[in-house]
Design a protein around this motif. Structure first.
Motif, PDB file in Angstrom:
ATOM      1  N   GLU A  73       0.879  -1.176   0.000  1.00 52.19           N
ATOM      2  CA  GLU A  73       0.000   0.000   0.000  1.00 52.19           C
ATOM      3  C   GLU A  73       0.915   1.225   0.000  1.00 52.19           C
ATOM      4  OE1 GLU A  73      -2.885   2.527   2.973  1.00 52.19           O
ATOM      5  OE2 GLU A  73      -2.216   0.540   3.565  1.00 52.19           O
ATOM      6  N   ILE A  74       0.770   2.078  -1.023  1.00 53.11           N
ATOM      7  CA  ILE A  74       1.602   3.270  -1.129  1.00 53.11           C
ATOM      8  C   ILE A  74       0.873   4.425  -0.456  1.00 53.11           C
ATOM      9  CG2 ILE A  74       2.713   4.879  -2.709  1.00 53.11           C
ATOM     10  CD1 ILE A  74       2.851   2.570  -4.718  1.00 53.11           C
ATOM     11  N   VAL A  75       1.510   5.016   0.545  1.00 60.32           N
ATOM     12  CA  VAL A  75       0.934   6.134   1.288  1.00 60.32           C
ATOM     13  C   VAL A  75       1.549   7.420   0.741  1.00 60.32           C
ATOM     14  CG1 VAL A  75       0.638   7.174   3.564  1.00 60.32           C
ATOM     15  CG2 VAL A  75       0.706   4.684   3.325  1.00 60.32           C
ATOM     16  N   PRO A  76       0.731   8.287   0.116  1.00 61.34           N
ATOM     17  CA  PRO A  76       1.303   9.508  -0.456  1.00 61.34           C
ATOM     18  C   PRO A  76       1.709  10.503   0.627  1.00 61.34           C
ATOM     19  CG  PRO A  76      -1.070   9.516  -0.709  1.00 61.34           C
ATOM     20  CD  PRO A  76      -0.693   8.180  -0.119  1.00 61.34           C
ATOM     21  N   LEU A  77       2.719  11.280   0.302  1.00 59.59           N
ATOM     22  CA  LEU A  77       3.195  12.320   1.210  1.00 59.59           C
ATOM     23  C   LEU A  77       2.244  13.511   1.124  1.00 59.59           C
ATOM     24  CD1 LEU A  77       5.544  12.985   3.115  1.00 59.59           C
ATOM     25  CD2 LEU A  77       6.717  13.999   1.185  1.00 59.59           C
ATOM     26  N   GLY A  78       1.806  14.023   2.254  1.00 59.65           N
ATOM     27  CA  GLY A  78       0.875  15.146   2.272  1.00 59.65           C
ATOM     28  C   GLY A  78       1.520  16.429   1.772  1.00 59.65           C
ATOM     29  N   PRO A  79       0.699  17.387   1.379  1.00 64.49           N
ATOM     30  CA  PRO A  79       1.265  18.651   0.892  1.00 64.49           C
ATOM     31  C   PRO A  79       1.933  19.427   2.023  1.00 64.49           C
ATOM     32  CG  PRO A  79      -1.099  18.841   1.103  1.00 64.49           C
ATOM     33  CD  PRO A  79      -0.759  17.400   1.370  1.00 64.49           C
ATOM     34  N   ARG A  80       2.996  20.100   1.681  1.00 67.16           N
ATOM     35  CA  ARG A  80       3.746  20.882   2.663  1.00 67.16           C
ATOM     36  C   ARG A  80       3.298  22.331   2.592  1.00 67.16           C
ATOM     37  NH1 ARG A  80       9.913  21.813   2.358  1.00 67.16           N
ATOM     38  NH2 ARG A  80      10.043  23.106   4.183  1.00 67.16           N
ATOM     39  N   THR A  81       2.876  22.874   3.708  1.00 72.42           N
ATOM     40  CA  THR A  81       2.438  24.268   3.738  1.00 72.42           C
ATOM     41  C   THR A  81       3.454  25.096   4.505  1.00 72.42           C
ATOM     42  OG1 THR A  81       1.140  23.877   5.724  1.00 72.42           O
ATOM     43  CG2 THR A  81       0.003  23.611   3.633  1.00 72.42           C
ATOM     44  N   LEU A  82       3.747  26.245   3.983  1.00 77.42           N
ATOM     45  CA  LEU A  82       4.692  27.145   4.625  1.00 77.42           C
ATOM     46  C   LEU A  82       3.951  28.354   5.166  1.00 77.42           C
ATOM     47  CD1 LEU A  82       7.555  27.116   1.988  1.00 77.42           C
ATOM     48  CD2 LEU A  82       7.484  25.918   4.148  1.00 77.42           C
ATOM     49  N   LYS A  83       4.307  28.769   6.347  1.00 78.25           N
ATOM     50  CA  LYS A  83       3.730  29.966   6.945  1.00 78.25           C
ATOM     51  C   LYS A  83       4.799  31.050   6.831  1.00 78.25           C
ATOM     52  CE  LYS A  83       1.893  31.825  11.210  1.00 78.25           C
ATOM     53  NZ  LYS A  83       1.695  31.599  12.635  1.00 78.25           N
ATOM     54  N   LEU A  84       4.645  31.893   5.836  1.00 76.64           N
ATOM     55  CA  LEU A  84       5.630  32.943   5.602  1.00 76.64           C
ATOM     56  C   LEU A  84       5.240  34.193   6.382  1.00 76.64           C
ATOM     57  CD1 LEU A  84       6.091  32.507   1.766  1.00 76.64           C
ATOM     58  CD2 LEU A  84       7.522  31.631   3.600  1.00 76.64           C
ATOM     59  N   GLN A  85       6.159  34.683   7.160  1.00 80.47           N
ATOM     60  CA  GLN A  85       5.922  35.914   7.910  1.00 80.47           C
ATOM     61  C   GLN A  85       7.254  36.596   8.159  1.00 80.47           C
ATOM     62  OE1 GLN A  85       4.075  34.523  11.503  1.00 80.47           O
ATOM     63  NE2 GLN A  85       5.985  34.502  12.617  1.00 80.47           N
ATOM     64  N   ALA A  86       7.191  37.866   8.411  1.00 82.04           N
ATOM     65  CA  ALA A  86       8.392  38.640   8.686  1.00 82.04           C
ATOM     66  C   ALA A  86       8.750  38.509  10.171  1.00 82.04           C
ATOM     67  CB  ALA A  86       8.173  40.104   8.327  1.00 82.04           C
ATOM     68  N   TYR A  87      10.001  38.699  10.471  1.00 85.95           N
ATOM     69  CA  TYR A  87      10.457  38.617  11.851  1.00 85.95           C
ATOM     70  C   TYR A  87       9.785  39.696  12.704  1.00 85.95           C
ATOM     71  CZ  TYR A  87      13.630  38.665  15.862  1.00 85.95           C
ATOM     72  OH  TYR A  87      14.139  38.615  17.120  1.00 85.95           O
ATOM     73  N   ALA A  88       9.511  40.847  12.121  1.00 85.95           N
ATOM     74  CA  ALA A  88       8.861  41.945  12.839  1.00 85.95           C
ATOM     75  C   ALA A  88       7.458  41.601  13.279  1.00 85.95           C
ATOM     76  CB  ALA A  88       8.842  43.190  11.981  1.00 85.95           C
TER      77      ALA A  88
END
Length: 92
Positions: A73-88
């Motif tokens: 059974e091949i288990v697909p890798l889930g989508p990767r989400t990035l939370k982009l924000q500034a350090y400020a």
């Protein structure tokens, strides 16, 4: 015998992507866990469940499974989400 094939995801606590391209093959448990009469711990005689095989490509893993007669059974890798924000943004 049944097996599960998946790609290792990136570890959440690390910034690097080492070993994320590997494919892992794990055997599915085919019997139930039973309590040990002496200690009460759960266990079974299925030792293949402790094995994790690593392959560089998906095709190599599927070829191994076909050679050994495994149902995969091949288990697909889930989508990767990035939370982009500034350090400020941490100080608002």
């Amino acid at each position: 015998m049944h097996a599960r094939l998946y790609q290792r995801p990136k570890h959440a606590l690390q910034s690097g992507g080492a070993r994320t391209g590997e494919w892992l093959l794990e055997f599915e448990r085919d019997d139930r866990l039973r309590a040990d009469p002496l200690t009460g711990w759960a266990g079974s005689g299925f030792t293949a469940g402790q094995i994790q095989l690593r392959f560089p490509t998906k095709e190599a893993a599927l070829a191994y499974a076909e050679r050994h007669g495994l149902v995969v059974e091949i288990v697909p890798l889930g989508p990767r989400t990035l939370k982009l924000q500034a350090y400020a943004d941490n100080f608002r």
